[in-house]
Design a protein around this motif. Structure first.
Motif, PDB file in Angstrom:
ATOM      1  N   HIS A  55       0.815  -1.214   0.000  1.00 49.93           N
ATOM      2  CA  HIS A  55       0.000   0.000   0.000  1.00 49.93           C
ATOM      3  C   HIS A  55       0.851   1.268   0.000  1.00 49.93           C
ATOM      4  CE1 HIS A  55      -3.399   2.539   2.056  1.00 49.93           C
ATOM      5  NE2 HIS A  55      -3.225   2.855   0.785  1.00 49.93           N
ATOM      6  N   HIS A  67      -5.990  -6.241  -3.030  1.00 44.16           N
ATOM      7  CA  HIS A  67      -6.433  -4.920  -2.622  1.00 44.16           C
ATOM      8  C   HIS A  67      -5.544  -3.810  -3.207  1.00 44.16           C
ATOM      9  CE1 HIS A  67      -8.772  -2.072  -0.413  1.00 44.16           C
ATOM     10  NE2 HIS A  67      -7.736  -1.667   0.313  1.00 44.16           N
ATOM     11  N   SER A  68      -4.857  -3.035  -2.347  1.00 42.19           N
ATOM     12  CA  SER A  68      -4.081  -1.887  -2.805  1.00 42.19           C
ATOM     13  C   SER A  68      -2.814  -2.282  -3.548  1.00 42.19           C
ATOM     14  CB  SER A  68      -3.747  -0.975  -1.624  1.00 42.19           C
ATOM     15  OG  SER A  68      -3.251  -1.717  -0.531  1.00 42.19           O
ATOM     16  N   TRP A  84     -11.508   5.862  -5.229  1.00 39.67           N
ATOM     17  CA  TRP A  84     -11.509   5.240  -3.910  1.00 39.67           C
ATOM     18  C   TRP A  84     -12.147   6.166  -2.887  1.00 39.67           C
ATOM     19  CZ3 TRP A  84      -8.918   7.399   0.266  1.00 39.67           C
ATOM     20  CH2 TRP A  84      -7.992   8.412  -0.045  1.00 39.67           C
ATOM     21  N   ARG A  85     -12.620   5.562  -1.797  1.00 43.45           N
ATOM     22  CA  ARG A  85     -13.201   6.306  -0.682  1.00 43.45           C
ATOM     23  C   ARG A  85     -13.138   5.400   0.544  1.00 43.45           C
ATOM     24  NH1 ARG A  85     -17.838   7.250  -2.854  1.00 43.45           N
ATOM     25  NH2 ARG A  85     -18.903   5.392  -2.084  1.00 43.45           N
ATOM     26  N   ASP A  86     -12.613   5.897   1.630  1.00 41.30           N
ATOM     27  CA  ASP A  86     -12.485   5.100   2.850  1.00 41.30           C
ATOM     28  C   ASP A  86     -13.540   5.570   3.845  1.00 41.30           C
ATOM     29  OD1 ASP A  86     -11.760   3.504   4.914  1.00 41.30           O
ATOM     30  OD2 ASP A  86      -9.758   4.355   5.201  1.00 41.30           O
ATOM     31  N   GLU A  99     -13.250  -0.354   2.273  1.00 38.76           N
ATOM     32  CA  GLU A  99     -12.877   0.823   1.503  1.00 38.76           C
ATOM     33  C   GLU A  99     -13.440   0.660   0.101  1.00 38.76           C
ATOM     34  OE1 GLU A  99      -8.828   3.256   0.229  1.00 38.76           O
ATOM     35  OE2 GLU A  99      -8.708   1.101   0.626  1.00 38.76           O
ATOM     36  N   HIS A 137      -8.811  -4.108   2.852  1.00 32.86           N
ATOM     37  CA  HIS A 137      -8.301  -2.892   3.483  1.00 32.86           C
ATOM     38  C   HIS A 137      -7.811  -3.193   4.897  1.00 32.86           C
ATOM     39  CE1 HIS A 137      -7.678   1.337   3.945  1.00 32.86           C
ATOM     40  NE2 HIS A 137      -8.493   1.415   4.979  1.00 32.86           N
ATOM     41  N   THR A 153      -7.622  -1.688   7.830  1.00 35.54           N
ATOM     42  CA  THR A 153      -8.262  -1.352   9.099  1.00 35.54           C
ATOM     43  C   THR A 153      -9.524  -2.168   9.364  1.00 35.54           C
ATOM     44  OG1 THR A 153      -9.510   0.465   8.083  1.00 35.54           O
ATOM     45  CG2 THR A 153      -7.372   1.002   9.078  1.00 35.54           C
TER      46      THR A 153
END
Length: 246
Positions: free
Chosen positions: A71, A99-100, A119-121, A151, A197, A199
């Protein structure tokens, strides 16, 4: 023979962010490795700060499938290691980009595009739909499943058209995304899988773990096909070498 998987993780967030460490105290790679061991794979792990990022020639020579999570430190991956991984993929090693990892050097190198996306978290709900139920990566899964907090990644995802699109995601905010993309590069198979993601406890979710196991099985080298020869080649049929036959 048991499929040998190397689980690679940048392993920076877990060491520097308390919220991530609470979710993955031993690292994202440890949770992914456990999911794969449950499936009977032989698993080793490697991280960015290992010598040669843990991806030496000797390690890759003993790897059937490499999984990649990165990431914040894509640029810290040495170009010579990226080239080494690329050559092993072209020679038949499977690669799962997670993912990232869409912005990793190795994925962008193999795709030949920017691999950029929206993207938007916001911790919103993601619903993944199986869009190719005949594909082995979907074995044992329902026709759709929900990741409760994720995310958002949204289209347009700047990658080549997938050879097989296995999953498509819908997000609570309204976006959709091609979340399970299959490619061949040389003799190797590449699978991009969106969820993960750092978290959120996504890699503990059983449907996600099943996808990882299925994808490693799919991406592993196979001896089923014919042996391929390249380079200068003698003719299979007799050629007329006389001046009149040229």
């Amino acid at each position: 023979m048991t499929t040998r998987v190397t689980v690679w993780n940048e392993h920076r967030h877990e060491q520097e962010n308390e919220a991530v460490a609470e979710v993955y105290p031993d690292g994202i790679h440890a949770v992914i490795a456990d999911a794969l061991r449950e499936g009977g794979f032989t698993v080793e792990t490697a991280t960015l700060d290992d010598p040669e990022h843990g991806l030496t020639e000797a390690v890759l020579a003993e790897t059937d499938v490499l999984t990649w999570w990165g990431h914040r430190a894509h640029d810290e991956v040495a170009d010579e290691v990226v080239e080494r991984v690329k050559e092993h993929v072209l020679d038949g090693m499977g690669l799962l980009v997670l993912h990232s990892g869409h912005f990793s050097k190795i994925f962008r190198e193999l795709m030949g595009t920017s691999c950029a996306l929206k993207w938007r978290d916001a911790g919103e709900k993601e619903r993944l739909w199986v869009t190719d139920p005949s594909h082995p990566i979907t074995d044992g899964l329902p026709e759709q499943f929900v990741v409760p907090e994720a995310e958002m990644y949204g289209e347009h995802f700047d990658v080549p058209q997938p050879e097989r699109l296995v999953f498509t995601s819908w997000f609570e905010g309204g976006e959709v995304f091609r979340s399970g993309c299959c490619y061949h590069r040389g003799e190797g198979k590449v699978f991009y899988f969106r969820p993960g993601h750092e978290t959120f406890p996504i890699y503990y979710q059983e449907e996600v773990r099943q996808v990882l196991r299925n994808a490693c099985e799919w991406a592993a080298p196979s001896d089923d096909g014919p042996e391929v020869y390249r380079g200068n080649h003698e003719p299979l049929e007799e050629l007329d070498s006389t001046p009149e036959g040229r």
